[in-house]
Design an enzyme around this catalytic site. Structure first.
Site, PDB file in Angstrom:
ATOM      1  CB  SER A   6       3.253   8.520   1.335  1.00  0.00           C
ATOM      2  OG  SER A   6       3.429   7.236   0.507  1.00  0.00           O
ATOM      3  CG  HIS A  38      -5.181 -11.066  -0.894  1.00  0.00           C
ATOM      4  ND1 HIS A  38      -6.059 -11.214  -1.558  1.00  0.00           N
ATOM      5  CD2 HIS A  38      -5.523 -10.479  -0.622  1.00  0.00           C
ATOM      6  CE1 HIS A  38      -6.130  -9.993  -2.139  1.00  0.00           C
ATOM      7  NE2 HIS A  38      -5.575  -9.499  -0.595  1.00  0.00           N
ATOM      8  CG  ASP A  41       0.605 -21.626   2.754  1.00  0.00           C
ATOM      9  OD1 ASP A  41       0.212 -21.280   2.629  1.00  0.00           O
ATOM     10  OD2 ASP A  41       0.721 -22.430   3.567  1.00  0.00           O
ATOM     11  N   GLY A  93       5.214   5.535  -5.158  1.00  0.00           N
ATOM     12  CA  GLY A  93       6.215   4.601  -4.595  1.00  0.00           C
ATOM     13  C   GLY A  93       6.572   4.550  -3.403  1.00  0.00           C
ATOM     14  CG  HIS A 145      -2.309  -0.675   1.381  1.00  0.00           C
ATOM     15  ND1 HIS A 145      -3.109  -0.126   0.897  1.00  0.00           N
ATOM     16  CD2 HIS A 145      -2.086  -2.393   0.557  1.00  0.00           C
ATOM     17  CE1 HIS A 145      -4.645  -1.749   0.936  1.00  0.00           C
ATOM     18  NE2 HIS A 145      -3.190  -2.545   0.455  1.00  0.00           N
ATOM     19  CG  ASP A 146       4.413   3.567   1.437  1.00  0.00           C
ATOM     20  OD1 ASP A 146       4.619   4.528   1.613  1.00  0.00           O
ATOM     21  OD2 ASP A 146       6.575   3.109   1.386  1.00  0.00           O
ATOM     22  CG  ASP A 194       6.311   7.903  -0.523  1.00  0.00           C
ATOM     23  OD1 ASP A 194       6.068   7.149  -0.187  1.00  0.00           O
ATOM     24  OD2 ASP A 194       6.464   9.425  -0.542  1.00  0.00           O
ATOM     25  CB  VAL A 246       0.290   5.464  -2.961  1.00  0.00           C
ATOM     26  CG1 VAL A 246      -0.638   6.683  -2.684  1.00  0.00           C
ATOM     27  CG2 VAL A 246      -1.257   4.294  -3.217  1.00  0.00           C
TER      28      VAL A 246
END
Length: 347
Positions: free
Chosen positions: A80, A199, A271, A76, A70-71, A78, A74
């Site tokens: 954020s 997942h 796995d 790259g 998730h970082d 960074d 968006v």
């Protein structure tokens, strides 16, 4: 008076330098062992904290792996996604609906504080996040998922919930929408399938799969759909484990008695079970099932269901590639003192 003026000027210059920051490193400039001389042993410090946290709650490991995605997806890699609400970022990425349930922020602040004590102003939060997520993936997979982390990232100044909502894939997307979303970041359909294998761990909120609760038997096994409906009736938007293997034994016995032999006492094992579950139509998100509707993605689901070792290797490679996504061209960065706030807001 002259001395006071000079002091004020120097302070303003220092503050300006913090705001302007430096140029972020390109992917080709990141280096394995980057902190070998400037913060020796930093990777061991980070790993120690991750091991301690996962001993207390293995779900924290899934949170770290999710944070990496998730970082980096968006703006790259960074850091954020770690920023709190501020004057410059009134609605940070954390507030985006697609980021519901993000966690492990406190752990990263704990690690950052330990690293700052050891090497003040040297190691970025974005690098700490990548190291921590790598270690979490390794622990949750019994060492089968692992990669050497090239470092040298800077922490960004910008964090926008709207941007995160636009950039990140959504659980309601079709396979074509998912493929287009990943292609925008330079990833193909194979890598979409590989990264979806995450997942096999973690949990999602019921609001992320509301439509799944009424999908037909061709898309979801009715007994599993009944299980999800039951779990989602237990509170206001509760979270539900992504992998039915990690459900409570009593719940599985009630709705899917034939699956009880596969329920694990230790949860969140990273796995290839995701691919077996997907083929059996017992996955949580609509976007997961969508991978079965395209021949290219379906073939890869079969391949990884049949070869867990191959998935371990390809997932490691895809996390490494993900960790190299750069900040937007022209961006400036810094080494934050705290991961949740930019340095210049502390003055």
């Amino acid at each position: 008076m002259m001395k006071l003026s000079v002091a004020i000027v120097c302070a303003l210059v220092a503050a300006a330098a913090l705001v302007i920051g430096g140029e972020p490193a390109a992917a080709s400039e990141l280096k394995v062992g980057y902190y070998g001389k400037t913060c020796k042993g930093v990777e061991n410090v980070i790993k120690w904290h991750v091991i301690k946290a996962l001993k207390q709650n293995r779900r924290t490991g899934a949170a770290l792996v999710r944070l990496l995605f998730h970082d980096c997806f968006v703006r790259g890699c960074d850091g954020s996604v770690l920023l709190d609400k501020s004057y410059e970022n009134p609605h940070p990425e954390k507030e985006a609906p697609v980021n519901i349930g993000l966690a492990a922020f406190d752990l990263l602040e704990e690690i950052k504080a330990a690293v700052e004590k050891r090497c003040p102003g040297v190691v970025s939060c974005s690098d700490i996040l990548i190291y921590a997520a790598r270690d979490a993936g390794s622990i949750l997979s019994n060492g089968h998922v692992h990669f050497d982390v090239p470092a040298g990232r800077l922490d960004g100044f910008v964090s926008s919930a709207d941007e995160a909502q636009r950039e990140l894939p959504d659980s309601t997307m079709t396979v074509q929408q998912l493929a287009d979303n990943f292609a925008a970041k330079g990833f193909d359909t194979e890598q979409l399938v590989i990264l979806s294998g995450a997942h096999s761990i973690g949990a999602g909120h019921c609001s992320s799969f509301t439509g799944r609760l009424s999908e037909p038997p061709q898309q979801i096994v009715p007994a599993y759909r009944d299980l999800l409906n039951y779990k989602c009736s237990q509170g206001a938007n509760p979270d539900v484990v992504n992998n039915v293997r990690d459900e409570e034994y009593a719940t599985v016995a009630r709705f899917m008695p034939g699956f009880t032999s596969r329920v694990r006492k230790i949860s969140d094992f990273l796995d290839n079970t995701y691919y077996h579950n997907n083929l059996a139509k017992i996955v949580t998100f609509h976007s997961d099932w969508q991978l079965l509707t395209n021949q290219t993605s379906l073939d890869k689901v079969h391949e990884y269901a049949n070869n867990g070792t191959l998935w371990d290797e390809d997932f490691s490679d895809s996390l490494l590639r993900l960790s190299k996504l750069p900040m937007p061209e022209g961006s400036k960065g810094e080494i934050r003192k705290k991961c949740s706030v930019s340095n210049h807001f502390q003055y």
